[in-house]
Design a protein around this motif. Structure first.
Motif, PDB file in Angstrom:
ATOM      1  N   THR A 204      36.229  32.160  45.194  1.00 43.28           N
ATOM      2  CA  THR A 204      37.194  33.091  45.632  1.00 43.28           C
ATOM      3  C   THR A 204      37.092  34.637  45.202  1.00 43.28           C
ATOM      4  O   THR A 204      37.451  35.408  45.951  1.00 43.28           O
ATOM      5  CB  THR A 204      38.699  32.632  45.137  1.00 43.28           C
ATOM      6  OG1 THR A 204      38.768  31.108  45.581  1.00 43.28           O
ATOM      7  CG2 THR A 204      39.812  33.486  45.827  1.00 43.28           C
ATOM      8  N   LYS A 205      36.411  34.616  43.997  1.00 42.60           N
ATOM      9  CA  LYS A 205      36.182  36.084  43.655  1.00 42.60           C
ATOM     10  C   LYS A 205      35.156  36.838  44.421  1.00 42.60           C
ATOM     11  O   LYS A 205      35.384  37.768  45.110  1.00 42.60           O
ATOM     12  CB  LYS A 205      35.578  36.112  42.109  1.00 42.60           C
ATOM     13  CG  LYS A 205      36.500  35.990  41.108  1.00 42.60           C
ATOM     14  CD  LYS A 205      35.843  35.805  39.705  1.00 42.60           C
ATOM     15  CE  LYS A 205      36.702  35.583  38.686  1.00 42.60           C
ATOM     16  NZ  LYS A 205      36.113  35.765  37.385  1.00 42.60           N
ATOM     17  N   GLY A 206      34.045  36.221  45.015  1.00 44.97           N
ATOM     18  CA  GLY A 206      33.217  36.385  46.084  1.00 44.97           C
ATOM     19  C   GLY A 206      33.912  36.852  47.288  1.00 44.97           C
ATOM     20  O   GLY A 206      33.597  37.808  47.915  1.00 44.97           O
ATOM     21  N   ILE A 207      34.739  35.697  47.699  1.00 45.50           N
ATOM     22  CA  ILE A 207      35.499  35.886  49.075  1.00 45.50           C
ATOM     23  C   ILE A 207      36.236  37.433  49.065  1.00 45.50           C
ATOM     24  O   ILE A 207      36.225  38.201  49.918  1.00 45.50           O
ATOM     25  CB  ILE A 207      36.276  35.162  49.415  1.00 45.50           C
ATOM     26  CG1 ILE A 207      35.424  33.595  49.710  1.00 45.50           C
ATOM     27  CG2 ILE A 207      37.433  34.993  50.502  1.00 45.50           C
ATOM     28  CD1 ILE A 207      36.075  32.338  49.770  1.00 45.50           C
ATOM     29  N   SER A 208      37.210  37.642  47.898  1.00 43.47           N
ATOM     30  CA  SER A 208      37.907  38.924  47.648  1.00 43.47           C
ATOM     31  C   SER A 208      36.899  40.010  47.924  1.00 43.47           C
ATOM     32  O   SER A 208      37.254  41.055  48.485  1.00 43.47           O
ATOM     33  CB  SER A 208      38.697  38.882  46.583  1.00 43.47           C
ATOM     34  OG  SER A 208      39.344  39.813  46.431  1.00 43.47           O
ATOM     35  N   ALA A 209      35.833  39.825  46.864  1.00 45.37           N
ATOM     36  CA  ALA A 209      35.010  41.136  46.927  1.00 45.37           C
ATOM     37  C   ALA A 209      34.425  41.414  48.286  1.00 45.37           C
ATOM     38  O   ALA A 209      34.198  42.482  48.726  1.00 45.37           O
ATOM     39  CB  ALA A 209      33.882  40.717  45.846  1.00 45.37           C
ATOM     40  N   GLY A 210      34.019  40.400  48.911  1.00 49.09           N
ATOM     41  CA  GLY A 210      33.293  40.534  50.340  1.00 49.09           C
ATOM     42  C   GLY A 210      34.266  41.152  51.202  1.00 49.09           C
ATOM     43  O   GLY A 210      33.816  41.435  52.231  1.00 49.09           O
ATOM     44  N   LEU A 211      35.540  40.762  50.968  1.00 44.47           N
ATOM     45  CA  LEU A 211      36.610  41.436  52.012  1.00 44.47           C
ATOM     46  C   LEU A 211      36.776  42.820  51.694  1.00 44.47           C
ATOM     47  O   LEU A 211      37.672  43.631  52.346  1.00 44.47           O
ATOM     48  CB  LEU A 211      37.770  40.616  51.898  1.00 44.47           C
ATOM     49  CG  LEU A 211      37.589  39.144  52.631  1.00 44.47           C
ATOM     50  CD1 LEU A 211      39.148  38.457  52.310  1.00 44.47           C
ATOM     51  CD2 LEU A 211      37.403  39.191  53.991  1.00 44.47           C
ATOM     52  N   GLY A 212      36.308  43.221  50.488  1.00 45.89           N
ATOM     53  CA  GLY A 212      36.420  44.672  50.043  1.00 45.89           C
ATOM     54  C   GLY A 212      37.568  45.003  49.119  1.00 45.89           C
ATOM     55  O   GLY A 212      38.095  46.196  49.024  1.00 45.89           O
ATOM     56  N   ASP A 213      38.271  43.894  48.630  1.00 46.01           N
ATOM     57  CA  ASP A 213      39.278  44.191  47.503  1.00 46.01           C
ATOM     58  C   ASP A 213      38.480  44.419  46.306  1.00 46.01           C
ATOM     59  O   ASP A 213      37.851  43.364  46.012  1.00 46.01           O
ATOM     60  CB  ASP A 213      40.213  42.995  47.645  1.00 46.01           C
ATOM     61  CG  ASP A 213      41.160  43.243  46.812  1.00 46.01           C
ATOM     62  OD1 ASP A 213      42.097  43.360  47.299  1.00 46.01           O
ATOM     63  OD2 ASP A 213      41.352  43.150  45.718  1.00 46.01           O
ATOM     64  N   GLY A 214      38.823  45.324  45.567  1.00 48.48           N
ATOM     65  CA  GLY A 214      38.320  45.613  44.267  1.00 48.48           C
ATOM     66  C   GLY A 214      38.991  45.088  43.055  1.00 48.48           C
ATOM     67  O   GLY A 214      38.670  45.375  41.921  1.00 48.48           O
ATOM     68  N   HIS A 215      40.221  44.618  43.443  1.00 49.88           N
ATOM     69  CA  HIS A 215      41.081  44.087  42.331  1.00 49.88           C
ATOM     70  C   HIS A 215      40.522  42.804  41.732  1.00 49.88           C
ATOM     71  O   HIS A 215      39.915  41.800  42.321  1.00 49.88           O
ATOM     72  CB  HIS A 215      42.331  43.876  42.880  1.00 49.88           C
ATOM     73  CG  HIS A 215      43.041  44.785  43.177  1.00 49.88           C
ATOM     74  ND1 HIS A 215      43.209  45.109  44.652  1.00 49.88           N
ATOM     75  CD2 HIS A 215      43.718  46.085  42.535  1.00 49.88           C
ATOM     76  CE1 HIS A 215      43.652  46.223  44.507  1.00 49.88           C
ATOM     77  NE2 HIS A 215      44.043  46.901  43.681  1.00 49.88           N
ATOM     78  N   PRO A 216      40.600  42.610  40.392  1.00 47.83           N
ATOM     79  CA  PRO A 216      40.163  41.289  39.690  1.00 47.83           C
ATOM     80  C   PRO A 216      41.107  39.873  40.316  1.00 47.83           C
ATOM     81  O   PRO A 216      42.095  39.992  40.776  1.00 47.83           O
ATOM     82  CB  PRO A 216      40.783  41.557  38.289  1.00 47.83           C
ATOM     83  CG  PRO A 216      41.169  42.782  37.957  1.00 47.83           C
ATOM     84  CD  PRO A 216      41.644  43.472  39.361  1.00 47.83           C
ATOM     85  N   VAL A 217      40.317  39.134  40.305  1.00 44.59           N
ATOM     86  CA  VAL A 217      40.617  37.636  40.848  1.00 44.59           C
ATOM     87  C   VAL A 217      40.761  36.717  39.899  1.00 44.59           C
ATOM     88  O   VAL A 217      39.735  36.327  39.184  1.00 44.59           O
ATOM     89  CB  VAL A 217      39.840  37.126  42.034  1.00 44.59           C
ATOM     90  CG1 VAL A 217      40.201  35.643  42.461  1.00 44.59           C
ATOM     91  CG2 VAL A 217      39.670  38.078  43.113  1.00 44.59           C
ATOM     92  N   THR A 218      41.794  36.224  39.519  1.00 38.85           N
ATOM     93  CA  THR A 218      42.038  34.873  38.296  1.00 38.85           C
ATOM     94  C   THR A 218      42.671  33.850  39.215  1.00 38.85           C
ATOM     95  O   THR A 218      43.470  34.184  40.252  1.00 38.85           O
ATOM     96  CB  THR A 218      42.842  35.390  37.293  1.00 38.85           C
ATOM     97  OG1 THR A 218      44.210  35.979  37.659  1.00 38.85           O
ATOM     98  CG2 THR A 218      42.107  36.569  36.370  1.00 38.85           C
TER      99      THR A 218
END
Length: 169
Positions: free
Chosen positions: A50-64
């Motif tokens: 999910t961290k990779g998905i979020s980063a790949g979508l362009g969101d720079g916020h931390p994922v927990t």
């Protein structure tokens, strides 16, 4: 990236970084309304994907993992990511309180950790992503994509092409 393509829709990640990188490749193929159900034991890498998905979508916020809040919204990228952790839910009627029905299949992308227990109540169209530990390598994971519906089949094909292009590069 040391990600290995075992077969179409089946990959071996050698590390957390590989799992995050696969998530970024997945993100490139996602459109609003896509639903991913992540399955696997505790600590197997669902949140790293999910961290990779979020980063790949362009969101720079931390994922927990939103284990106690049940949902996290990551809306800093090209489309919103709704990240649900359904681990603590015991009954399908509890889904109503999560807000899942407000966004599922409509807005952004929904990633559901531990969603397999509620698949019948959620949607017919989704991509099941199973992460499994490799017995003789504590860092490695097998990741299997299992499409449910036409859009999910298209998604698996697109992800597989992206992985092949990355592995061959």
């Amino acid at each position: 990236m040391s990600l290995i393509r075992i077969a179409p829709g089946r990959y071996r990640s050698a590390s957390q970084e590989d799992t995050i990188d696969l998530g970024a490749l997945v993100a490139d193929e996602l459109v609003e309304g896509d639903v991913l159900v992540l399955t696997g034991g505790l600590g197997v890498g669902k949140t790293h994907l999910t961290k990779g998905i979020s980063a790949g979508l362009g969101d720079g916020h931390p994922v927990t993992s939103p284990t106690f809040s049940l949902m996290a919204v990551h809306d800093g990228g090209r489309i919103p990511l709704f990240h649900f952790d359904l681990y603590r839910l015991e009954h399908a009627y509890e889904l109503e309180d999560t807000g899942i029905y407000d966004v599922l299949g409509y807005e952004g992308v929904c990633v559901l950790e531990w969603g397999e227990q509620f698949q019948d109540e959620l949607t017919d169209e989704f991509l099941s992503v199973t992460l499994m530990r490799i017995e003789d390598d504590p860092e490695a994971r097998d990741i299997v994509l299992d499409p449910h519906g036409a859009r999910a089949e298209e998604l698996v094909d697109a992800i597989d092409r992206a992985v092949c292009a990355r592995v061959e590069a």
